[in-house]
Design an enzyme around this catalytic site. Sequence first.
Site, short mmCIF file in Angstrom:
data_model
loop_
_atom_site.label_atom_id
_atom_site.label_comp_id
_atom_site.label_asym_id
_atom_site.label_seq_id
_atom_site.Cartn_x
_atom_site.Cartn_y
_atom_site.Cartn_z
CD GLU A 128 5.37 -13.91 -5.70
OE1 GLU A 128 5.56 -13.13 -4.77
OE2 GLU A 128 4.84 -13.57 -6.76
CG HIS A 249 -0.37 -10.54 0.84
ND1 HIS A 249 0.37 -11.31 1.71
CD2 HIS A 249 0.27 -10.59 -0.34
CE1 HIS A 249 1.43 -11.79 1.07
NE2 HIS A 249 1.39 -11.36 -0.19
NE ARG A 298 -0.70 -13.37 -2.88
CZ ARG A 298 -0.14 -12.38 -3.52
NH1 ARG A 298 -0.83 -11.35 -3.89
NH2 ARG A 298 1.13 -12.45 -3.79
CG HIS A 359 -2.12 -7.49 -1.49
ND1 HIS A 359 -1.07 -6.66 -1.21
CD2 HIS A 359 -1.69 -8.31 -2.50
CE1 HIS A 359 -0.04 -6.96 -2.00
NE2 HIS A 359 -0.40 -7.94 -2.80
NE ARG A 394 -2.85 -9.88 -7.34
CZ ARG A 394 -1.66 -9.50 -6.88
NH1 ARG A 394 -0.71 -9.15 -7.72
NH2 ARG A 394 -1.41 -9.45 -5.60
C1 LIG Z 1 3.05 -3.87 -1.08
C2 LIG Z 1 2.60 -4.41 -2.41
C3 LIG Z 1 3.31 -5.43 -3.01
C4 LIG Z 1 2.92 -5.92 -4.25
N1 LIG Z 1 3.68 -6.90 -4.86
C5 LIG Z 1 3.36 -7.27 -6.14
C6 LIG Z 1 4.20 -8.14 -6.86
O1 LIG Z 1 5.25 -8.56 -6.38
N2 LIG Z 1 3.83 -8.48 -8.14
C7 LIG Z 1 2.69 -8.01 -8.73
O2 LIG Z 1 2.39 -8.34 -9.89
N3 LIG Z 1 1.88 -7.18 -8.04
C8 LIG Z 1 2.19 -6.79 -6.79
N4 LIG Z 1 1.37 -5.93 -6.12
C9 LIG Z 1 0.20 -5.39 -6.82
C10 LIG Z 1 0.69 -4.39 -7.87
O3 LIG Z 1 1.76 -3.65 -7.33
C11 LIG Z 1 -0.42 -3.43 -8.29
O4 LIG Z 1 -1.58 -4.13 -8.61
C12 LIG Z 1 0.04 -2.65 -9.51
O5 LIG Z 1 1.27 -2.02 -9.25
C13 LIG Z 1 -1.02 -1.62 -9.87
O6 LIG Z 1 -0.48 -0.79 -10.86
P1 LIG Z 1 -1.33 0.43 -11.37
O7 LIG Z 1 -0.45 1.16 -12.32
O8 LIG Z 1 -2.64 -0.05 -11.81
O9 LIG Z 1 -1.58 1.30 -10.04
P2 LIG Z 1 -0.56 2.04 -9.05
O10 LIG Z 1 0.82 1.59 -9.22
O11 LIG Z 1 -1.15 1.95 -7.69
O12 LIG Z 1 -0.65 3.53 -9.55
C14 LIG Z 1 -1.84 4.28 -9.45
C15 LIG Z 1 -1.51 5.72 -9.74
O13 LIG Z 1 -2.69 6.49 -9.86
C16 LIG Z 1 -2.55 7.69 -9.13
N5 LIG Z 1 -3.89 8.15 -8.81
C17 LIG Z 1 -4.86 7.53 -8.10
N6 LIG Z 1 -5.98 8.27 -8.07
C18 LIG Z 1 -5.73 9.38 -8.78
C19 LIG Z 1 -6.48 10.55 -9.11
N7 LIG Z 1 -7.74 10.73 -8.68
N8 LIG Z 1 -5.88 11.52 -9.85
C20 LIG Z 1 -4.61 11.39 -10.29
N9 LIG Z 1 -3.86 10.31 -10.00
C21 LIG Z 1 -4.40 9.33 -9.27
C22 LIG Z 1 -1.69 7.28 -7.95
O14 LIG Z 1 -1.12 8.38 -7.31
C23 LIG Z 1 -0.68 6.38 -8.67
O15 LIG Z 1 0.30 7.15 -9.33
C24 LIG Z 1 1.75 -5.41 -4.87
C25 LIG Z 1 1.03 -4.41 -4.26
C26 LIG Z 1 1.44 -3.90 -3.04
C27 LIG Z 1 0.66 -2.80 -2.42
#
Ligand SMILES: Cc1cc2nc3c(=O)[nH]c(=O)nc-3n(C[C@H](O)[C@H](O)[C@H](O)COP(=O)(O)OP(=O)(O)OC[C@H]3O[C@@H](n4cnc5c(N)ncnc54)[C@H](O)[C@@H]3O)c2cc1C
Length: 542
Positions: A128, A249, A298, A359, A394
């Site tokens: 990528e 993005h 990016r 993003h 990032r």
């Molecule tokens: C479309 C897309 C494609 C992507 N592709 C990639 C990729 O290919 N590779 C890569 O490394 N990264 C990618 N990213 C980025 C990556 O997916 C995220 O940075 C990563 O998944 C974040 O993980 P996380 O566990 O921190 O948050 P998330 O997976 O967003 O989870 C957050 C959680 O917190 C919960 N939450 C939020 N606020 C509260 C609250 N007040 N009370 C209770 N629960 C709450 C939400 O409901 C959710 O369950 C992508 C992002 C997107 C949007």
Amino acid sequence: MIKIVEKLHHAAPGWTVQADVVVIGSGVAGLSSAINARKNGLSVLLLTKDLLSTGSTAWAQGGIAAALGPKDSPNQHLIDTLEAGAGLCNKNAVQTLVQEGPAAIENLISLGTVFDLDPQGNVALTREGGHRQDRIAHAGGDATGAEISRALVASVLADPKIQIFEHALVLDLLKDKNQRICGVTLHVMGQGLIDGVGAALGRAVVIATGGLSAVFEQTTNPLVATGDGVALALRAGASVADLEFVQFHPTVLWVGEKSRGSQPLISEAVRGEGAVLLNENLKPFMSALHPMKDLAPRDVVAHAVVEEIRNSKQGHVWLDGRSLGKDVWMKRFPNILSSLNKFSIDPIKDLIPVVPAAHYSMGGVQTDMSGKTNVPGLFVVGEAANTGVHGANRLASNSLLEGLVVANRLGNHFKDLPKQMEPGESNVKGELISGELRKKINKITTQGAGAIRDEAGLLATLKELEETASEKTQDGSTQAWEATNLFTVSAFIASAALMREESRGAHWRQDFPNRDDKNWLLRIKGEMQEGRIKLTTQSIDL
Ligand SMILES: Cc1cc2nc3c(=O)[nH]c(=O)nc-3n(C[C@H](O)[C@H](O)[C@H](O)COP(=O)(O)OP(=O)(O)OC[C@H]3O[C@@H](n4cnc5c(N)ncnc54)[C@H](O)[C@@H]3O)c2cc1C
């Protein structure tokens, strides 16, 4: 100076649950944190505001980066990460990320994640933007996040010592008499015994609430990405950093000028397989701008796309993925293909209209590489955290990895948890911004603090935010709690963006178009003090 809400208003907690560790969020960071706490023999309450599978993690398409290939090494991964980070990465943190990356992938596999394999039976790797090696592991073609989420959710559900609450919106952190975090207040939209506002107590709290890109009008994120974790940590006295750096993005499907909210992403891996960006005259433009052409970091591609759109009559550029052919589209990108087909676009013969959209937040609550914050008892993991690994921009597919690596290291601090919790007085009186103002906050943030910024626009954003928030409400609702968090996050982004008088990585100031290493090789740290934003600068390696 703009006034931030210091305490969310809500009803007094009507019930209490408790475990050793409270984890907020069920993405890669929250699920992995819960699994790590169990490895350390601790019981867990896992709280998530929608369903277990809701969040950015399940939407991740491209994959997860780690030095797994025969020609690759952690050091090369480090070099690419530092380059993408535009001078602001914490090098020690990146060392940990890249060195522990391959083991984190092995751990995921041991937890049941099924990655795509090459003909020799090894994990298949692609490339990528910003990567000089094939080092992106993927699953189900373009369904990497969904597969990781499936495997981690299955592990969590199989463990009776992890108690799960879905539809549980965490509001604020609770402190004990010694000012140590000992739980949270939350609102559960449940049935039966647990409903309404309650308290979840724990000897440690892990915030894993994901990103904040839903503060902008168009985002690739699900709409739960309202920056709740950053806002509630600020209210509890935590320090944040790098909030001015929001990655836009470059290739998000353009579905019309008026489209708002979550927009379909066309993964960078599509360019990794050979797709090329074209301007309105159908001419490729990246080859003249960067040696890595369409796979430049990016921020470089996003800026180029913004400039092309500004200089053209159409509101988007084109992504030409026709050379990939039917087989690649169907096997590597089945979900993107199906999403494009829903908009009557057949990428095998049609060009794809694309625009940039918010993003990923490089900024977040400041932590070490084991999730520890400046507030005793509070840990933050995943996109809500700021470990310093991403710097100003990032590197693609480093975020899932960061969530895994940091969650796997939480145990470093779990050994020192106090034996008991003694909650102090909980003050429920606070303020709220009406939920009806969410769209207005989105608009104000996008106009002045979006992909392109200048002093006048940022000052206008802050002024309009202040005017918008002058009316407060006491009607607690999911909409109002989220709007209040969005307001806080927006005010911090705009203030930090105003302070950083240069352009670097994802932060683009039209009035300061150059990178200024002499004055700005620094991190901007933020805190909330008596409802005001306090920003200071800090050395990048702290
Ligand atoms: C479309 C897309 C494609 C992507 N592709 C990639 C990729 O290919 N590779 C890569 O490394 N990264 C990618 N990213 C980025 C990556 O997916 C995220 O940075 C990563 O998944 C974040 O993980 P996380 O566990 O921190 O948050 P998330 O997976 O967003 O989870 C957050 C959680 O917190 C919960 N939450 C939020 N606020 C509260 C609250 N007040 N009370 C209770 N629960 C709450 C939400 O409901 C959710 O369950 C992508 C992002 C997107 C949007």
